[in-house]
Write an enzyme that holds these catalytic residues in place. Structure first.
Site, PDB file in Angstrom:
ATOM      1  N   LYS A  39       0.585  -1.139  -0.087  1.00 16.45           N
ATOM      2  CA  LYS A  39       0.076   0.109  -0.119  1.00 16.45           C
ATOM      3  C   LYS A  39       0.973   1.132   0.056  1.00 16.45           C
ATOM      4  O   LYS A  39       0.511   2.479   0.342  1.00 16.45           O
ATOM      5  CB  LYS A  39      -1.000   0.077   1.272  1.00 16.45           C
ATOM      6  CG  LYS A  39      -1.800  -1.263   1.095  1.00 16.45           C
ATOM      7  CD  LYS A  39      -2.727  -1.261  -0.034  1.00 16.45           C
ATOM      8  CE  LYS A  39      -2.923  -2.798  -0.421  1.00 16.45           C
ATOM      9  NZ  LYS A  39      -3.419  -2.555  -2.047  1.00 16.45           N
ATOM     10  N   TRP A  44       1.628   1.583  -8.658  1.00 15.89           N
ATOM     11  CA  TRP A  44       2.009   2.834  -9.589  1.00 15.89           C
ATOM     12  C   TRP A  44       3.575   2.816 -10.047  1.00 15.89           C
ATOM     13  O   TRP A  44       3.845   2.997 -10.976  1.00 15.89           O
ATOM     14  CB  TRP A  44       1.911   4.060  -8.606  1.00 15.89           C
ATOM     15  CG  TRP A  44       1.877   5.210  -9.115  1.00 15.89           C
ATOM     16  CD1 TRP A  44       1.890   5.652 -10.492  1.00 15.89           C
ATOM     17  CD2 TRP A  44       2.207   6.728  -8.500  1.00 15.89           C
ATOM     18  NE1 TRP A  44       1.815   7.109 -10.743  1.00 15.89           N
ATOM     19  CE2 TRP A  44       2.027   7.914  -9.595  1.00 15.89           C
ATOM     20  CE3 TRP A  44       2.218   7.115  -7.456  1.00 15.89           C
ATOM     21  CZ2 TRP A  44       2.027   9.031  -9.419  1.00 15.89           C
ATOM     22  CZ3 TRP A  44       2.245   8.581  -7.037  1.00 15.89           C
ATOM     23  CH2 TRP A  44       2.414   9.505  -8.063  1.00 15.89           C
ATOM     24  N   HIS A 100       7.673  -7.306  -1.274  1.00 17.40           N
ATOM     25  CA  HIS A 100       7.614  -6.569  -0.270  1.00 17.40           C
ATOM     26  C   HIS A 100       8.402  -6.838   0.824  1.00 17.40           C
ATOM     27  O   HIS A 100       8.271  -6.579   2.116  1.00 17.40           O
ATOM     28  CB  HIS A 100       5.919  -6.895   0.253  1.00 17.40           C
ATOM     29  CG  HIS A 100       4.834  -6.249  -0.441  1.00 17.40           C
ATOM     30  ND1 HIS A 100       4.977  -5.021  -1.057  1.00 17.40           N
ATOM     31  CD2 HIS A 100       3.674  -6.878  -0.961  1.00 17.40           C
ATOM     32  CE1 HIS A 100       3.680  -4.851  -1.757  1.00 17.40           C
ATOM     33  NE2 HIS A 100       3.121  -6.007  -1.672  1.00 17.40           N
ATOM     34  N   ARG A 122       5.709   5.524   2.035  1.00 20.68           N
ATOM     35  CA  ARG A 122       4.758   6.397   1.846  1.00 20.68           C
ATOM     36  C   ARG A 122       4.253   6.657   3.553  1.00 20.68           C
ATOM     37  O   ARG A 122       4.719   5.981   4.645  1.00 20.68           O
ATOM     38  CB  ARG A 122       3.456   5.617   1.524  1.00 20.68           C
ATOM     39  CG  ARG A 122       2.161   6.550   1.187  1.00 20.68           C
ATOM     40  CD  ARG A 122       1.181   5.526   0.634  1.00 20.68           C
ATOM     41  NE  ARG A 122      -0.008   6.547   0.272  1.00 20.68           N
ATOM     42  CZ  ARG A 122      -1.213   6.352  -0.062  1.00 20.68           C
ATOM     43  NH1 ARG A 122      -1.674   4.700  -0.439  1.00 20.68           N
ATOM     44  NH2 ARG A 122      -2.353   6.758  -0.507  1.00 20.68           N
ATOM     45  N   SER A 130      -5.174   2.642   3.553  1.00 22.76           N
ATOM     46  CA  SER A 130      -5.452   2.023   2.368  1.00 22.76           C
ATOM     47  C   SER A 130      -5.363   0.741   2.589  1.00 22.76           C
ATOM     48  O   SER A 130      -6.238  -0.010   2.129  1.00 22.76           O
ATOM     49  CB  SER A 130      -3.844   2.362   1.608  1.00 22.76           C
ATOM     50  OG  SER A 130      -3.842   1.784   0.350  1.00 22.76           O
TER      51      SER A 130
HETATM   52  S1  PPS Z   1      -0.183  -3.321  -3.212  1.00 24.40           S
HETATM   53  O1  PPS Z   1      -1.375  -4.232  -2.755  1.00 24.40           O
HETATM   54  O2  PPS Z   1       0.857  -3.239  -2.133  1.00 24.40           O
HETATM   55  O3  PPS Z   1       0.249  -3.742  -4.595  1.00 24.40           O
HETATM   56  O4  PPS Z   1      -0.920  -1.917  -3.249  1.00 24.40           O
HETATM   57  P1  PPS Z   1      -0.026  -0.412  -3.785  1.00 24.40           P
HETATM   58  O5  PPS Z   1      -0.213  -0.179  -5.135  1.00 24.40           O
HETATM   59  O6  PPS Z   1       1.135  -0.330  -2.989  1.00 24.40           O
HETATM   60  O7  PPS Z   1      -0.965   0.694  -2.803  1.00 24.40           O
HETATM   61  C1  PPS Z   1      -2.178   1.044  -3.332  1.00 24.40           C
HETATM   62  C2  PPS Z   1      -2.354   2.409  -2.845  1.00 24.40           C
HETATM   63  O8  PPS Z   1      -1.710   3.267  -3.822  1.00 24.40           O
HETATM   64  C3  PPS Z   1      -2.884   4.059  -4.932  1.00 24.40           C
HETATM   65  N1  PPS Z   1      -2.449   3.861  -6.110  1.00 24.40           N
HETATM   66  C4  PPS Z   1      -2.172   5.001  -6.926  1.00 24.40           C
HETATM   67  N2  PPS Z   1      -1.844   6.117  -6.608  1.00 24.40           N
HETATM   68  C5  PPS Z   1      -1.448   7.271  -7.380  1.00 24.40           C
HETATM   69  N3  PPS Z   1      -1.142   7.009  -8.823  1.00 24.40           N
HETATM   70  C6  PPS Z   1      -1.563   5.691  -8.981  1.00 24.40           C
HETATM   71  N4  PPS Z   1      -1.604   5.320 -10.388  1.00 24.40           N
HETATM   72  C7  PPS Z   1      -1.942   4.733  -8.197  1.00 24.40           C
HETATM   73  N5  PPS Z   1      -2.238   3.366  -8.361  1.00 24.40           N
HETATM   74  C8  PPS Z   1      -2.761   2.934  -7.167  1.00 24.40           C
HETATM   75  C9  PPS Z   1      -4.032   3.189  -4.523  1.00 24.40           C
HETATM   76  O9  PPS Z   1      -5.187   3.992  -4.543  1.00 24.40           O
HETATM   77  C10 PPS Z   1      -3.840   2.710  -3.228  1.00 24.40           C
HETATM   78  O10 PPS Z   1      -3.890   4.089  -2.163  1.00 24.40           O
HETATM   79  P2  PPS Z   1      -5.303   4.591  -1.366  1.00 24.40           P
HETATM   80  O11 PPS Z   1      -4.714   5.496  -0.496  1.00 24.40           O
HETATM   81  O12 PPS Z   1      -5.787   3.363  -0.813  1.00 24.40           O
HETATM   82  O13 PPS Z   1      -6.030   5.015  -2.530  1.00 24.40           O
END
Ligand code: PPS
Length: 295
Positions: A39, A44, A100, A122, A130
């Protein structure tokens, strides 16, 4: 359910994958490893890195039809899942993997080789929120009632959460970046949100494929930023439908993508508590600071 190994906590369902990866993965010096806490911005980071390396035809990007997680596997959750040990020698370089796994639990060949690690960190409060939404949407243990917010927060503050404790996770990668800046790039989600163009240039330079002056003039950096933006990714059918690994809704990797959403869900005293934990635990990590994250 979590289990403890080498002072870190792992989901029991992922533990065989962690062990098999730790024992078997042989890094190549051309590998790129994307390391994160769950998370922190993994999805991204995968999209951005994939796009930097495959920027010849962004209009036809595989990201339009495949998820980030399909294009870049997790070592412990995909490649070595359930203890398997596949041959990876024939994957063309640069191979890109995500993980991770905490720095000190990584297979020896990763810190021991010249491969590149990009880490994204983060605000732990946003990460916690999240993760909570993610777990409520994907009931991975449907037979168990989810923990209350307070119970989950207590455990988080005790470091008992997937791949935790969060303070060790970030501090160890931060330290590795200080010691080997050409091998470990330490980024913050919040900095990417603030200035994605500079972050993309930093990433491309770090992995040895800097943007040329011509590319910058043509707006390639901005095009990658737009392609990988939350708004664009969330709107694609491939990220709206289907499940990753048959269990996780693809749509649940995209929620709000905002900085400071914790304020809508946690109290000021919860924030104070995490701030104090970081002050105490990171006192030896000079330079790793989280200014303005907690108010
Ligand atoms: S995981 O399960 O570990 O792969 O999840 P992860 O991708 O690390 O975290 C998900 C959070 O990242 C936000 N997210 C993004 N933020 C900005 N830009 C892009 N393109 C993007 N894609 C995913 C996603 O919304 C989750 O954060 P929260 O705060 O829940 O919205």
């Amino acid at each position: 359910m979590l289990c403890q190994y080498q002072n870190n906590w792992f989901p029991v369902r992922d533990f065989q994958g962690v062990l098999s990866c730790q024992k078997n993965f042989q890094a190549n010096e051309t590998d790129i490893i994307l390391a994160t806490m769950p998370k922190a911005g993994t999805t991204w980071l995968k999209a951005l890195t994939f796009s930097i390396l495959n920027r010849h035809d962004l209009d036809e990007s595989p990201l339009l039809t495949s998820t980030s997680h399909d294009l870049i596997p997790f070592l412990e959750l995909d490649t070595y899942r359930d203890g398997q040990n596949p041959g990876l020698e024939n994957i063309p370089s640069p191979r890109i993997f995500a993980t991770h796994i905490p720095y000190r639990v990584l297979p020896d060949s990763i810190p021991g080789s010249k491969c590149k690690i990009i880490y994204i960190c983060r605000n732990p409060l946003d990460q916690f929120v999240s993760h909570r939404f993610f777990l409520l949407k994907n009931r991975l243990q449907p037979e168990q009632d989810p923990l209350s917010l307070d119970e989950a927060f207590e455990m988080y503050c005790d470091g008992i959460h997937p791949f935790g404790p969060f303070w060790d996770h970030m501090a160890e990668y931060f330290q590795a970046g200080l010691e080997n800046p050409d091998r470990v790039l330490f980024l913050k989600y919040e900095e990417l949100k603030e200035d994605i163009v500079s972050s993309l240039k930093k990433m491309a330079g770090f992995i040895g494929v800097p943007f040329s002056v011509e590319e910058e003039k043509q707006g390639v950096v901005e095009e990658i930023a737009r392609l990988c933006s939350m708004k664009n990714m969330k709107s694609l059918n491939v990220n709206k439908d289907g499940k990753w690994n048959g269990i996780i809704e693809n749509s649940s990797f995209y929620r709000k993508g905002e900085v400071g959403d914790w304020k809508n869900h946690l109290t000021g005293s919860m924030a104070d508590r995490v701030e104090k934990i970081l002050e105490e635990k990171l006192s030896g990590s000079s330079g790793l600071t989280f200014k303005n994250y907690f108010n």
